[in-house]
Enzyme design. Structure first.
Site, PDB file in Angstrom:
ATOM      1  N   LEU A  91     -38.094   1.767 -28.403  1.00 54.02           N
ATOM      2  CA  LEU A  91     -36.874   0.993 -28.179  1.00 54.02           C
ATOM      3  C   LEU A  91     -35.769   1.817 -27.533  1.00 54.02           C
ATOM      4  O   LEU A  91     -34.717   1.278 -27.182  1.00 54.02           O
ATOM      5  CB  LEU A  91     -36.358   0.434 -29.515  1.00 54.02           C
ATOM      6  N   TYR A  94     -30.271  -0.573 -13.196  1.00 53.17           N
ATOM      7  CA  TYR A  94     -30.811  -0.800 -14.533  1.00 53.17           C
ATOM      8  C   TYR A  94     -32.187  -1.458 -14.444  1.00 53.17           C
ATOM      9  O   TYR A  94     -33.149  -1.018 -15.087  1.00 53.17           O
ATOM     10  CB  TYR A  94     -29.860  -1.671 -15.352  1.00 53.17           C
ATOM     11  N   ASN A 145     -30.780 -11.366 -23.331  1.00 55.18           N
ATOM     12  CA  ASN A 145     -29.637 -10.805 -24.051  1.00 55.18           C
ATOM     13  C   ASN A 145     -29.828 -11.045 -25.548  1.00 55.18           C
ATOM     14  O   ASN A 145     -29.962 -12.190 -25.980  1.00 55.18           O
ATOM     15  CB  ASN A 145     -28.331 -11.468 -23.588  1.00 55.18           C
ATOM     16  N   PRO A 155      -7.847 -28.730 -71.308  1.00 54.79           N
ATOM     17  CA  PRO A 155      -8.370 -29.405 -72.507  1.00 54.79           C
ATOM     18  C   PRO A 155      -7.611 -30.688 -72.821  1.00 54.79           C
ATOM     19  O   PRO A 155      -6.372 -30.738 -72.755  1.00 54.79           O
ATOM     20  CB  PRO A 155      -8.172 -28.353 -73.605  1.00 54.79           C
ATOM     21  N   GLY A 156      -8.351 -31.754 -73.129  1.00 54.35           N
ATOM     22  CA  GLY A 156      -7.755 -33.033 -73.470  1.00 54.35           C
ATOM     23  C   GLY A 156      -7.361 -33.895 -72.287  1.00 54.35           C
ATOM     24  O   GLY A 156      -6.949 -35.046 -72.470  1.00 54.35           O
TER      25      GLY A 156
END
Length: 369
Positions: free
Chosen positions: A53, A103, A132, A281-282
């Site tokens: 690579l 390249y 890409n 609560p409640g």
């Protein structure tokens, strides 16, 4: 097996090695520019497979293309020949190999060298002409425009889109790694020399930028990407990997009163809305019904009674639920409903609705159960 990976610290190399590590039966020989000649000699003597690579993408001088993409390939193959090691060799080339630029010429020269090596030694050679590649750990301003755009947008930096209509051919890093790992499969002995990674996404540059900005905005509007769109799903994973270390977290708008709180978490057009409801609560919340809207309630902490009554009837249906046993209740249209905290601690309920709340069409009718 002993696996030699050149370019081990590069974008693809890092991702490949992390996957190779998952197989405890493999020994990995990582080689990069800072490795020693002695290591290369040892690795080429002992390896059973080579992932080549290493290469040059953006040199300071164009002559470095041939030195990096052809010259080192020659060195690598000479070492293998020296040790009479006929292990299969995979080389990463590029779709640029058919183009008349420095390249592309260097990549084609590397390919030709590999083909000559295969004829001379009989060792199997695999050539990938990569499009890409995008995904986590790609370097901005080096590997790809996707990496640069992702990094800049995530870090509040500007981007430049010279031509939004330019078509990009993209492949995702995990798909690349999957293709590379398949070369080790003993059930695929007759693979051709030239191989391709799939799927390939043909996407306009402007659309990529548009999606990335949408991902950035999703923290404010609470949207998520279209997960049934393979490219959008992968681009979002890619984008998140470029978030600054101090920006993994973001705030939600909590609607707080003396009863508790209600906080939207995710809003989607096609998969509904997720919220977190906290009741003291409640406290009893709800006492309303919907014509078409439907919901799912999941109590994750605390104890509750969820009550239902079909509109225009008298029968009340009750369900006792708690965070000790996770159960989902479907809230059907046409039933007025409420949820009461009967415990001593805050009641926490995860709620899903089949559509995001629309203040202009709330489809929420108040009526006591």
């Amino acid at each position: 097996m002993k696996i030699l990976v050149t370019g081990a610290k590069g974008f693809i190399g890092q991702n490949l090695i992390e996957r190779l590590k998952e197989n405890k039966e493999l020994t990995i020989f990582p080689y990069d520019i800072d490795s020693s000649p002695e290591e290369l000699d040892k690795y080429t003597k002992e390896c059973d497979f080579v992932y080549h690579l290493a290469g040059v993408n953006r040199p300071k001088d164009e002559k470095e293309f041939l030195e990096g993409n052809f010259g080192f390939t020659s060195v690598l193959l000479n070492h293998l020949k020296k040790h009479k090691n006929k292990s299969p060799v995979m080389i990463s080339s590029s779709i640029q190999a058919v183009r008349d630029n420095p390249y592309g010429i260097s990549k084609k020269a590397g390919e030709d060298l590999m083909l000559e090596y295969e004829k001379e030694t009989g060792a199997k050679v695999y050539i990938f002409r990569f499009e890409n590649v995008f995904g986590k750990w790609a370097r901005p301003n080096y590997n790809s425009a996707v990496a640069t755009f992702s990094y800049n947008i995530a870090n509040d930096l500007p981007i430049t889109v010279n031509d939004p209509n330019v078509d990009m051919q993209l492949i995702y890093i995990d798909d690349v790694v999957n293709a590379l790992l398949s070369l080790l499969d003993k059930n695929n002995p007759n693979l051709p020399t030239y191989l391709q990674v799939t799927p390939v996404y043909k996407v306009k540059l402007g659309y990529i930028a548009e999606l990335l900005y949408l991902f950035k905005e999703s923290r404010q509007n609470l949207t998520v990407p279209k997960l049934d769109d393979g490219f959008e799903k992968k681009l979002y994973s890619n984008y998140l990997s470029y978030l600054p270390k101090d920006k993994f977290i973001y705030d939600l708008k909590m609607n707080v009163d003396n009863r508790g709180s209600f906080t939207e978490f995710i809003r989607t057009i096609d998969r509904g809305q997720f919220s977190v409801n906290v009741a003291k609560p409640g406290i009893t919340k709800g006492n309303h019904w919907h014509h078409t809207k439907n919901e799912k309630f999941l109590v994750v902490s605390g104890k509750a009674i969820i009550r239902f009554r079909k509109v225009n009837t008298d029968e009340i249906i009750e369900y006792h639920v708690s965070g000790d046993k996770l159960q989902v209740l479907d809230i059907a249209p046409g039933y007025t409903h409420n949820i009461e905290n009967i415990g001593d601690t805050d009641l926490v309920t995860v709620m899903w609705a089949n559509e995001p709340f629309d203040k202009n069409n709330p489809d929420t009718i108040y009526e006591e159960v």
